[in-house]
Design a protein around this motif. Structure first.
Motif, short mmCIF file in Angstrom:
data_model
loop_
_atom_site.label_atom_id
_atom_site.label_comp_id
_atom_site.label_asym_id
_atom_site.label_seq_id
_atom_site.Cartn_x
_atom_site.Cartn_y
_atom_site.Cartn_z
N LYS A 194 -3.65 5.61 -1.10
CA LYS A 194 -3.63 5.12 0.28
C LYS A 194 -4.79 5.69 1.09
CE LYS A 194 -0.71 4.45 4.30
NZ LYS A 194 0.65 4.56 4.84
N VAL B 189 -13.15 -1.76 2.37
CA VAL B 189 -12.14 -2.19 1.41
C VAL B 189 -11.73 -3.63 1.76
CG1 VAL B 189 -9.80 -1.82 0.56
CG2 VAL B 189 -11.27 0.15 1.04
N LEU C 3 -6.77 -0.44 7.34
CA LEU C 3 -7.59 -0.61 6.15
C LEU C 3 -9.03 -0.23 6.46
CD1 LEU C 3 -6.18 -3.95 4.76
CD2 LEU C 3 -5.84 -1.67 3.82
N ARG D 133 -7.65 6.39 0.14
CA ARG D 133 -8.89 5.70 -0.25
C ARG D 133 -8.96 4.30 0.37
NH1 ARG D 133 -7.98 9.68 -3.22
NH2 ARG D 133 -9.51 10.74 -4.49
N LEU D 134 -7.79 3.72 0.66
CA LEU D 134 -7.73 2.37 1.20
C LEU D 134 -7.64 2.34 2.73
CD1 LEU D 134 -5.16 0.79 -1.30
CD2 LEU D 134 -7.66 0.77 -1.42
N CYS D 135 -7.01 3.35 3.33
CA CYS D 135 -6.74 3.35 4.76
C CYS D 135 -7.35 4.56 5.44
CB CYS D 135 -5.23 3.36 5.00
SG CYS D 135 -4.37 1.94 4.31
N VAL E 131 0.85 -1.20 0.00
CA VAL E 131 0.00 0.00 0.00
C VAL E 131 0.88 1.26 0.00
CG1 VAL E 131 -1.69 1.34 1.33
CG2 VAL E 131 -2.01 -1.13 1.01
N ILE F 30 -7.89 -5.58 -4.97
CA ILE F 30 -8.57 -4.63 -4.10
C ILE F 30 -10.03 -4.63 -4.53
CG2 ILE F 30 -8.74 -2.21 -3.40
CD1 ILE F 30 -5.74 -1.95 -4.24
N ILE G 174 -9.20 -6.74 0.68
CA ILE G 174 -7.99 -7.03 -0.08
C ILE G 174 -7.77 -8.54 -0.06
CG2 ILE G 174 -5.49 -6.74 -0.22
CD1 ILE G 174 -5.84 -3.91 0.78
N LYS H 155 -3.09 -6.38 7.36
CA LYS H 155 -2.12 -5.60 6.59
C LYS H 155 -0.69 -6.10 6.79
CE LYS H 155 -1.43 -1.95 9.94
NZ LYS H 155 -1.46 -0.55 10.21
#
Length: 92
Positions: free
Chosen positions: A43, A57, A53, A45-47, A32, A84, A59, A72
């Motif tokens: 990042k 989201v 996370l 948007r993901l975290c 990431v 993703i 993964i 993670k």
């Protein structure tokens, strides 16, 4: 070590419309961070603000949900494939 990362359609504007990108790192967390270096804004948007996370989201590492591994901190090796997947909610 390089892995292929599948990017969902809503995030492709950050990856120059690429469906798959490569990233390097020994864990999902490192992947990431590497994605953020090459594709700024990904990042966040993901975290969340703590670096965890986001709940919506998902993964997957080689078709296995990382929530059932080490999250993670899940180890990644050369040639792995990461997907993703944004969670879908709603409906009746």
């Amino acid at each position: 070590m390089a892995v292929n990362v599948r990017i969902p359609t809503p995030l492709r504007k950050l990856t120059e419309d690429k469906e798959t990108v490569q990233a390097s790192g020994g864990t999902i967390h490192a992947i990431v961070d590497d994605l953020e270096k090459h594709y700024p804004g990904l990042k966040e948007r993901l975290c969340d603000e703590r670096g965890e996370l986001r709940r919506f989201v998902n993964i997957y590492l080689n078709d296995e949900d990382i929530r059932f591994a080490q999250g993670k901190d899940t180890a990644v090796k050369d040639g792995d494939e990461i997907s993703i997947i944004p969670a879908i909610a709603g409906g009746r």
